[in-house]
Design a protein around this motif. Sequence first.
Motif, PDB file in Angstrom:
ATOM      1  N   ASN A 178     -12.373   4.140   3.211  1.00 25.43           N
ATOM      2  CA  ASN A 178     -11.574   5.334   2.918  1.00 25.43           C
ATOM      3  C   ASN A 178     -12.336   6.335   2.052  1.00 25.43           C
ATOM      4  N   CYS A 220      -7.842  -1.901  -3.560  1.00 23.64           N
ATOM      5  CA  CYS A 220      -6.573  -2.017  -2.837  1.00 23.64           C
ATOM      6  C   CYS A 220      -6.770  -2.913  -1.624  1.00 23.64           C
ATOM      7  N   GLY A 228     -10.115   3.620  -3.962  1.00 24.73           N
ATOM      8  CA  GLY A 228      -8.682   3.841  -4.019  1.00 24.73           C
ATOM      9  C   GLY A 228      -8.076   3.301  -5.305  1.00 24.73           C
ATOM     10  N   CYS A 265      -7.091   7.381   2.569  1.00 26.06           N
ATOM     11  CA  CYS A 265      -6.492   7.014   1.282  1.00 26.06           C
ATOM     12  C   CYS A 265      -5.592   8.188   0.929  1.00 26.06           C
ATOM     13  N   THR A 266      -4.309   8.002   1.220  1.00 23.72           N
ATOM     14  CA  THR A 266      -3.372   9.124   1.062  1.00 23.72           C
ATOM     15  C   THR A 266      -3.165   9.490  -0.398  1.00 23.72           C
ATOM     16  N   ALA A 267      -3.352   8.549  -1.275  1.00 20.98           N
ATOM     17  CA  ALA A 267      -3.108   8.823  -2.693  1.00 20.98           C
ATOM     18  C   ALA A 267      -4.227   9.667  -3.305  1.00 20.98           C
ATOM     19  N   HIS A 268      -5.439   9.507  -2.831  1.00 25.62           N
ATOM     20  CA  HIS A 268      -6.560  10.191  -3.476  1.00 25.62           C
ATOM     21  C   HIS A 268      -7.366  11.085  -2.544  1.00 25.62           C
ATOM     22  N   CYS A 282      -1.321   4.965   3.901  1.00 21.28           N
ATOM     23  CA  CYS A 282      -2.613   4.305   3.627  1.00 21.28           C
ATOM     24  C   CYS A 282      -3.071   3.572   4.886  1.00 21.28           C
ATOM     25  N   PHE A 337       0.810  -1.222   0.000  1.00 24.54           N
ATOM     26  CA  PHE A 337       0.000   0.000   0.000  1.00 24.54           C
ATOM     27  C   PHE A 337       0.845   1.275   0.000  1.00 24.54           C
ATOM     28  N   CYS A 338       0.234   2.409  -0.410  1.00 24.59           N
ATOM     29  CA  CYS A 338       0.908   3.708  -0.435  1.00 24.59           C
ATOM     30  C   CYS A 338       1.299   4.110   0.997  1.00 24.59           C
ATOM     31  N   HIS A 390      -4.885   0.903   5.082  1.00 22.23           N
ATOM     32  CA  HIS A 390      -5.090  -0.544   4.917  1.00 22.23           C
ATOM     33  C   HIS A 390      -4.121  -1.383   5.758  1.00 22.23           C
TER      34      HIS A 390
HETATM   35  S1  SF4 Z   1      -4.570   4.205  -3.550  1.00 15.48           S
HETATM   36 FE1  SF4 Z   1      -5.427   4.750  -1.573  1.00 15.48          FE
HETATM   37  S2  SF4 Z   1      -6.343   2.871  -0.849  1.00 15.48           S
HETATM   38 FE2  SF4 Z   1      -4.969   2.312  -2.474  1.00 15.48          FE
HETATM   39  S3  SF4 Z   1      -3.061   1.822  -1.461  1.00 15.48           S
HETATM   40 FE3  SF4 Z   1      -2.948   3.934  -2.054  1.00 15.48          FE
HETATM   41  S4  SF4 Z   1      -3.658   5.047  -0.288  1.00 15.48           S
HETATM   42 FE4  SF4 Z   1      -4.295   2.954  -0.012  1.00 15.48          FE
END
Ligand code: SF4
Lengths: 370, 436
Positions: B124, B55, B128, B202-205, B24, B20-21, B26
């Motif tokens: 989240n 994810c 994701g 969800c750190t990416a989004h 995150c 995972f990012c 998860h």
């Molecule tokens: S996209 Fe979002 S949910 Fe998926 S691993 Fe990255 S942070 Fe976690």
Amino acid sequence: MREWTDGSTAIVRGALHAGCTFFAGYPITPASPILMSMLAELPKTGGVAIQAEDEIAAIGMCIGAAMSGARAMTATSGPGISLYSENLGLAIMGEVPLVVVDVQRLGPATGGATTVGQGDLQFVRWGTSGGFPVIVLAPSTAAEGYGVTRRAFDLAERFRTPVFVLTDKELSLTTTTVDPRAYESVPVGARVQHAVGQPFTPYHYEPAAAVPPIAHVGDPTLVRFTGSTHDERAFLTKDPATVGKLNAHLCAKIDAHAAELEWAHSDLQPGAETLLVAFGVTSGALRQAVKNLRANGRKVSSLVPISVWPVPERALAAALQGVRRVVVAELNPGLFAREVRLVAPNVEVVSVTRMDGELVSPTQIEEACR
Amino acid sequence: MSDITVTKLASYRNQTPYPFCPGCGHGPILDHLNKALVKAAIDPAKVVLVSDIGCSGLSDQYFATHAFHGLHGRSLTYATGIKLARPELTVIVVIGDGGTGIGGTHLLQAARRNIGITVLVFDNFNFGMTGGQHSVTTPKGAKTPTTPLGNLERPLDLCATVAVNGASYVWRGTSFDGELSDRIAEAITTPGFALLDVFELCTAHFVEHNTMSKSTLLEMAGRLGFETGLIRRQPRPEYAAAYREAMAGVRGQPLREPRRIPTLQPVSLARPFRLIAAGSAGGKVRSATRLLAEAAVLSGLWVTQREDYPVTVKSGHSIAELVIAPEEVLYTGIERPDAMVLLSADGIKKSGAMLKVMDQHGRVFVAPGLPAPPTAAAVEPLPAPAVRVERDHMGLYALMRAVRALDLLPRSALEAAAQRGGRAEANLATIAAAFA
Ligand code: SF4
Ligand SMILES: Cc1ncc(C[n+]2csc(CCOP(=O)(O)OP(=O)(O)O)c2C)c(N)n1
Ligand SMILES: [Mg+2]
């Protein structure tokens, strides 16, 4: 002594005698009698039968149960097969032993709920993404539903794959006299199980046509199951060599066994220049037409495919010897005729179809033979 | 492996690091799941992790338990099948908020059934894996690639939904909650359906588009007006166990066999005879025809009975087509009937095409009081019964009267069929009226 029974009953008994232990379904005409019978009968054997919230859940529960050791079956009609679609792919990908009964009705969408049709022939074959092979068996009489269902379990178990029983409203619901000797006690094999203590991976890709031994969810050997592209340990992979092997395996597992899987009833007459072909309920009219034509001195051969997928190409090739014209009768726009044309590109193929809710009649077939 | 051997593990994780990012939620939730399994000390071979898609759906790959990774939104259906087939297993579903949306009905039904599954929602507030699109739990006003001006939809309160529909255990918190592993352990050891809605980042989004941090996450539930903490803990019969208990009474009972009919008095027939009875729903058309069919079977003949009726079984027409033959009936359809018995106006209306193809050899019997329809066949109005016949027996009366006129089967065969079926006395009386 005769039985006064129907095709649904034959399928249910076939399933119970084949050792079915799990059933999930969702009500739909004309498949509901199978659901109701399984709910009444399966608990008597210690099995589990449940009416699911929809068809997606029905097949999903079957897949979960099958991978936990159950012999699972579900039954529906065309609209339900539509909802099964994605999970049929999962059953192919995850190599799940599963029997799926399709009691066909007429037309697209809701279509004719209480009307006979045979329009799912290509749909069941191509009804999920990817284009991978499945096995589809079509009983030609009510009584044959018994042996065909047993065979479906046998193949599902031995090939770890979804196997369809393709029948229709007419064969399933018409009450008919059956000579009990007509039921065929087709032997039913079992999935090969992983021997505890032996090295284990959930999947095997070599040799490509071999079926991997199964370990069940809940067994002492930890097992992984996945519907994503995976390596032999069932971990997700994008490695082209592994991905290629996996997909080649899913094809070879069925395709390389075509000779064993093909199944047809041939009734060949020396010197016949016309071959009649029909599957499922339409084979009844075909057999009557053959009788009538021969009584009038006509030489005709006939072929009734039971395995509609794979198409019984070997029996078809044999039946085509010396034949100048093939008449294919079916309750759809000519879906099996298409397959016959592929096998017999140099022979005239006449397609006899009917889509008004009535059966193709012997007269219709005889007229196409003129 | 016997049930008494309990394998206690220091960890239910395998060696593979999470994918995972950074930041995150998860991973931390899965660490809590691992701790919970250690705490509950369940044999790993008796645990199955059913992962959904997204994810969060990757999770099963990092555990040394059984793993089942199926389709998006359908994890609950596989889990249900597994639990029904093997009730002794601890079945844990790992699902994203996206999965709870597409698989919403499964969530409701699983809670309602109270099937023994623990559902861990990795919530989240967005998809994701596919790029942060909004989901059923995205808060109102939140920005995602598919709600660029702010989400207009009200978020779904998963906990309240399953709680009100019968779940045994419901909890809401965040991935930062220290008690999470204890709550998971509690949930998996509580029989019945359990759901833990775990808010996370969800750190990416989601975090990219909205002001979100550990502290705002904790406030989120309050702002939404959703309950947090232990929301429900109420034991109720677990479905897989309840099913087995309910079915114990029928277990071992003999399977239902098809109806077997002996040949009593063989009747010879030169060629197949095709008869259509056409009446209305509720007029016992099908059961009357069935009696005739069984009489033919008792006479050693081959028979098929095909029925046509609208989907609304209790209204409109009801047609029964009978083929009686000296040998196996191959074609169960009727191109041109030898006889028709018209029992009602609905029946006549539905019979137009058949009446049209019949010629002078065909015979059409019309129940008392009905008009004679146009046809080239010989039309024979049936006389009213000399004795009183119940209204709902008029169909059987007319059919029997037609059989008598056709000399199709001996009266004794009809009586024998009546004797073998239900309501024997009433049916015998009607046959007597028809043959009087
Ligand atoms: S996209 Fe979002 S949910 Fe998926 S691993 Fe990255 S942070 Fe976690
Ligand atoms: C039937 C189907 N539709 C769409 C997708 C594409 N898809 C993959 S993951 C996903 C959403 C996942 O979101 P969520 O469940 O919240 O999991 P997360 O990635 O946030 O953990 C979607 C829509 C799919 N796999 N299957
Ligand atoms: Mg999500």
